[in-house]
Design a protein around this motif. Structure first.
Motif, short mmCIF file in Angstrom:
data_model
loop_
_atom_site.label_atom_id
_atom_site.label_comp_id
_atom_site.label_asym_id
_atom_site.label_seq_id
_atom_site.Cartn_x
_atom_site.Cartn_y
_atom_site.Cartn_z
N CYS A 294 0.83 -1.21 0.00
CA CYS A 294 0.00 0.00 0.00
C CYS A 294 0.86 1.26 0.00
CB CYS A 294 -0.93 -0.01 1.21
SG CYS A 294 -2.11 1.35 1.27
N ILE A 295 1.91 1.26 0.81
CA ILE A 295 2.79 2.43 0.91
C ILE A 295 3.53 2.66 -0.41
CG2 ILE A 295 4.87 3.30 2.04
CD1 ILE A 295 3.84 1.80 4.58
N LEU A 296 3.99 1.60 -1.02
CA LEU A 296 4.76 1.73 -2.26
C LEU A 296 3.89 2.24 -3.41
CD1 LEU A 296 6.84 -1.57 -2.19
CD2 LEU A 296 7.73 0.74 -1.94
N LYS A 297 2.67 1.72 -3.51
CA LYS A 297 1.84 1.99 -4.69
C LYS A 297 0.78 3.06 -4.47
CE LYS A 297 2.47 -2.85 -5.99
NZ LYS A 297 1.82 -4.17 -6.17
N GLY A 298 0.62 3.51 -3.24
CA GLY A 298 -0.40 4.51 -2.96
C GLY A 298 -1.73 3.90 -2.61
N SER A 299 -1.98 2.68 -3.02
CA SER A 299 -3.17 1.91 -2.64
C SER A 299 -2.82 0.44 -2.81
CB SER A 299 -4.38 2.28 -3.50
OG SER A 299 -4.14 1.98 -4.85
N VAL A 300 -3.38 -0.40 -1.95
CA VAL A 300 -3.01 -1.81 -1.97
C VAL A 300 -3.68 -2.52 -3.15
CG1 VAL A 300 -4.90 -2.68 -0.55
CG2 VAL A 300 -2.66 -3.80 -0.46
N SER A 301 -3.00 -3.51 -3.69
CA SER A 301 -3.56 -4.35 -4.74
C SER A 301 -3.93 -5.71 -4.15
CB SER A 301 -2.52 -4.53 -5.86
OG SER A 301 -1.36 -5.18 -5.36
N ASP A 302 -4.60 -6.55 -4.95
CA ASP A 302 -4.88 -7.91 -4.50
C ASP A 302 -3.58 -8.65 -4.19
OD1 ASP A 302 -7.56 -7.49 -4.78
OD2 ASP A 302 -7.73 -8.46 -6.73
N CYS A 303 -2.54 -8.31 -4.94
CA CYS A 303 -1.21 -8.89 -4.69
C CYS A 303 -0.78 -8.66 -3.25
CB CYS A 303 -0.21 -8.26 -5.66
SG CYS A 303 1.52 -8.37 -5.19
N GLY A 304 -1.03 -7.46 -2.72
CA GLY A 304 -0.64 -7.16 -1.34
C GLY A 304 -1.40 -7.99 -0.34
N ALA A 305 -2.72 -8.16 -0.60
CA ALA A 305 -3.51 -8.97 0.32
C ALA A 305 -3.08 -10.43 0.27
CB ALA A 305 -5.00 -8.84 -0.02
N ILE A 306 -2.80 -10.96 -0.92
CA ILE A 306 -2.35 -12.35 -1.07
C ILE A 306 -1.04 -12.57 -0.31
CG2 ILE A 306 -1.47 -14.05 -2.72
CD1 ILE A 306 -3.41 -12.84 -4.77
N SER A 307 -0.18 -11.55 -0.32
CA SER A 307 1.13 -11.70 0.33
C SER A 307 1.00 -11.97 1.83
CB SER A 307 1.97 -10.44 0.11
OG SER A 307 1.48 -9.35 0.88
N LEU A 308 -0.15 -11.61 2.41
CA LEU A 308 -0.34 -11.86 3.85
C LEU A 308 -0.30 -13.35 4.18
CD1 LEU A 308 -3.11 -9.26 4.77
CD2 LEU A 308 -0.72 -9.25 5.51
N LEU A 309 -0.68 -14.20 3.21
CA LEU A 309 -0.61 -15.64 3.45
C LEU A 309 0.83 -16.08 3.65
CD1 LEU A 309 -3.24 -16.77 0.80
CD2 LEU A 309 -3.54 -16.69 3.29
N LEU A 310 1.74 -15.56 2.80
CA LEU A 310 3.16 -15.85 2.98
C LEU A 310 3.69 -15.23 4.28
CD1 LEU A 310 4.61 -15.33 -0.63
CD2 LEU A 310 4.49 -17.48 0.64
N TYR A 311 3.21 -14.03 4.56
CA TYR A 311 3.64 -13.33 5.78
C TYR A 311 3.24 -14.12 7.02
CZ TYR A 311 3.96 -9.64 9.31
OH TYR A 311 4.25 -8.92 10.44
N TRP A 312 1.98 -14.58 7.06
CA TRP A 312 1.52 -15.36 8.21
C TRP A 312 2.28 -16.67 8.31
CZ3 TRP A 312 -4.14 -14.41 6.40
CH2 TRP A 312 -4.55 -13.14 6.81
N ALA A 313 2.58 -17.29 7.17
CA ALA A 313 3.33 -18.56 7.20
C ALA A 313 4.71 -18.34 7.79
CB ALA A 313 3.42 -19.13 5.79
N SER A 314 5.40 -17.26 7.34
CA SER A 314 6.75 -17.00 7.84
C SER A 314 6.76 -16.63 9.32
CB SER A 314 7.40 -15.87 7.02
OG SER A 314 6.75 -14.63 7.24
N GLU A 315 5.60 -16.16 9.83
CA GLU A 315 5.49 -15.80 11.25
C GLU A 315 4.94 -16.96 12.09
OE1 GLU A 315 6.49 -12.92 12.68
OE2 GLU A 315 7.26 -12.29 10.73
N ASP A 334 -4.17 -18.55 16.36
CA ASP A 334 -4.79 -17.25 16.15
C ASP A 334 -3.73 -16.15 16.06
OD1 ASP A 334 -7.40 -18.22 16.18
OD2 ASP A 334 -7.54 -18.04 18.38
N LEU A 335 -4.11 -15.08 15.38
CA LEU A 335 -3.23 -13.91 15.32
C LEU A 335 -3.22 -13.21 16.67
CD1 LEU A 335 -4.25 -12.30 11.89
CD2 LEU A 335 -2.30 -13.80 12.37
N PRO A 336 -2.15 -12.56 17.03
CA PRO A 336 -2.13 -11.81 18.30
C PRO A 336 -3.09 -10.62 18.22
CG PRO A 336 -0.15 -11.38 17.02
CD PRO A 336 -0.87 -12.48 16.32
N PRO A 337 -3.55 -10.13 19.36
CA PRO A 337 -4.56 -9.05 19.36
C PRO A 337 -4.02 -7.70 18.87
CG PRO A 337 -3.81 -9.53 21.59
CD PRO A 337 -3.21 -10.59 20.72
N ASP A 338 -2.71 -7.52 18.82
CA ASP A 338 -2.18 -6.21 18.47
C ASP A 338 -1.92 -6.04 16.97
OD1 ASP A 338 -0.17 -8.07 18.44
OD2 ASP A 338 1.36 -6.72 19.27
#
Length: 621
Positions: A294-315, A334-338
């Motif tokens: 979102c920061i790079l492009k000015g608005s998030v794309s579907d690509c950014g939302a999909i990347s959360l799956l990889l992000y959650w996996a790595s975490e 579950d994800l942490p509350p923060d």
């Protein structure tokens, strides 16, 4: 990107509207058509009296004695006000020049309805209720020709009409009153259809009185249908005290000055980004991959939302398992509350108590509407932190201020010119090229920090070629039409307008200003991106040993940077083990380049996001 596309579409609509305005019926599209005979009427007499004024205008009275075979409501009188005119010089060389005149009715002896049509002013004479067998029509009007020449002291005009729908009978006459003495030898009278320059003395007896102020002409034979008589003469320098000038130059210069002044003020207020100096970074930022997108492009794309799956996996929150042609994503905890609210919303809609896993083939049903809502939440969270307030609106205003002067110039030059439909479209496509180039340059500036160096250059070159090519083609087209006498010569104004447009394109491109917070983020992200794209294999091997799991934590960011392929190839070259959160089909022990592609491609395909997929996997090329 969506905002820029919206601006582009609005620009196209503006150009189409301008093209429609410039194609009004009063433009001279069909002045070459033959005059059609009206067999129901006979002209008994036609008289014209012209008073030439020292400002170059003409006061004209016309009397028409018409007999109808069958009673009619009235007649039409067609007066040319917009066309190419022709004359011969003393060496009998034919010349042509643009003729544009304004007409103001003074007096008529009947009801009248006037309209512009095909470069003419058409007067419908008659009350529309009473039919007559014979009628004497009388009209008077002021005709003011417009010129761009500095010293114009010629008389030029029809003294007997060439678009009258009857032969003009023998005995019809004209009279010209001059404000200053003239010599008959200085005047040339031509007869024939439009564009013909036959000697009118073969069909008319033309004389000048003893004072040298009045010239009369009487037809010695019938003048065929479509034939008129034109008077041309160089009256000598200083004959006119003034002549009418088209408003094109003055209006365009005024509009250009106002637009450019506002552009400068907007740029000083909203432009001038702080310089982004990248720092050397190899650790992921304190932001998730969707926020980075979102920061790079000015608005998030579907690509950014999909990347959360990889992000959650790595975490450690999800586990990915590849099975033949599908991928299954299992929830581990579950994800942490923060975490940001958009992460919680997306996560809880993907993984429910009943189904704590997601199969790629179930994606359409499971996340219907969820992806759109997630991207909205991401944008809502970060958009106000990316660009300064009002800078996006300022760019939109600047975009229109940039193209307004050249569009106004094109519209007015068309109004005063005799361009055909094809020529109008050529002009419009030149303007479209400028708008397209401006849009691409805006995009090039916005994506500069998250695409590869080669793609930056390509985007900038494409924008420059479109914009520069559009301006160059517009300049060449206009100069060519000036040489053909199809538009008035305002070449100097045209170059100034093009200069303002070019300056406006660059001011608009750099109009959006990032916030101080965003500049800090960008300095980190640019350095991190450079590491992903340019880090050597040996350097990555050392970091992998020093920081276990670091190389895998980089994966979601490589995806939103558009460097998935580049980074995955480096990972394969390192021959590292598969991450513990990824079970690859075939029990491979080392990282598999194709597996990452299969996962990302499957998710993108099933949510109908092929554009985002290609952006995420292409490496920015």
């Amino acid at each position: 990107m969506r905002n820029l596309l919206g601006l582009f579409l609005r620009g196209i609509m503006l150009l189409i509207a301008l093209a429609s305005i410039s194609s009004r019926e009063d433009e001279p599209l069909n002045v070459q058509e033959k005059v059609k005979l009206d067999s129901n009427m006979q002209t008994k007499q036609y008289q014209t009296e012209i008073v030439l004024n020292t400002d170059g205008s003409y006061f004209i009275k016309e009397k028409m004695d018409v007999q109808f075979i069958k009673p009619q409501y009235g007649i039409s009188r067609t007066i040319p006000v917009h066309r190419l005119q022709y004359y011969e010089d003393s060496a009998q060389k034919e010349h042509k020049f643009l003729y544009y005149a304004k007409i103001k009715l003074q007096d008529v002896n009947t009801d009248i309805l006037g309209r512009f049509q095909n470069g003419n002013y058409v007067l419908d004479l008659g009350d529309g209720e009473t039919k007559v067998e014979r009628q004497n029509y009388q009209i008077s009007y002021r005709l003011t020709p417009y010129h761009t020449e500095k010293d114009y002291h010629n008389i030029y005009g029809l003294v007997l009409p060439d678009q009258w729908r009857n032969p003009l009978p023998k005995g019809s006459s004209f009279t010209i009153h001059f404000p200053k003495k003239v010599k008959l030898s200085k005047l040339h009278f031509y007869s024939g259809e439009k564009g013909e320059t036959f000697d009118a003395r073969k069909v008319a007896d033309i004389k000048i009185d003893s004072t040298g102020h009045k010239v009369t002409g009487t037809l010695t034979k019938d003048l065929p249908i479509g034939w008129g008589i034109t008077c041309f003469g160089d009256l000598g320098k200083g004959y006119y005290t003034s002549t009418a000038k088209p408003d094109l130059g003055k209006n365009t210069l005024l509009a250009s000055g106002i637009c450019f002044g506002i552009l400068i003020l907007l740029f000083l207020k909203f432009g001038r980004n702080d310089k982004i100096k990248s720092s050397i970074q190899f650790q992921p930022p304190d932001l998730d991959s969707a926020a980075v997108d979102c920061i790079l492009k000015g608005s998030v794309s579907d690509c950014g939302a999909i990347s959360l799956l990889l992000y959650w996996a790595s975490e450690g929150y999800v586990f990915l398992k590849e099975e033949k042609n599908e991928m299954t994503i299992y929830k581990l905890k579950d994800l942490p509350p923060d975490v940001p609210e958009y992460q919680t919303y997306f996560f809880e809609n993907l993984f429910t108590e009943e189904e704590p896993f997601l199969i790629t083939s179930d994606v359409p049903d499971r996340i219907k509407g969820v992806m759109e809502k997630t991207t909205e939440k991401i944008n809502h969270c970060y958009q106000d932190k990316i660009y300064t307030k009002g800078s996006g609106i300022a760019r939109g205003i600047s975009f229109f201020l940039t193209i307004a002067p050249i569009c106004l110039f094109a519209m007015l030059s068309t109004q005063y010119g005799v361009l055909n439909q094809d020529e109008r479209f050529i002009q419009m496509f030149s303007l479209l090229g400028i708008c397209s180039g401006a849009l691409v340059l805006n995009v090039a500036v916005d994506i500069w920090y998250y695409v590869s160096g080669s793609f930056r250059k390509k985007t900038a070159v494409v924008g420059g070629v479109l914009c520069g090519g559009g301006l160059l083609s517009f300049i060449i087209f206009y100069i060519n039409k000036v040489l053909q006498s199809k538009v008035f010569d305002f070449t100097g104004v045209m170059f100034l307008v093009c200069g303002v447009t070019l300056a406006g394109v660059f001011l608009t491109a750099f109009m959006k200003k990032r916030t101080k917070q965003c500049v800090e983020w960008m300095r980190y992200l640019v350095g991190f991106r450079n590491f992903i794209e340019n880090a050597e294999i040996d350097r990555m091997r050392i970091l992998g040993k020093q920081y276990p799991n670091l190389l895998y934590r980089v994966l979601p960011y490589a995806y939103v940077f558009g460097l998935s392929e580049t980074y995955a190839q480096k990972m394969e070259a390192l021959n590292v083990e598969m991450p513990v959160w990824f079970d690859c089909c075939g029990s491979h022990l080392t990282f598999q380049y194709q597996s990452l592609f299969g996962f990302c491609d499957s998710i993108s395909k099933y949510i109908g996001s092929s554009d985002s997929s290609s952006e995420g996997l292409s490496g920015g090329e």
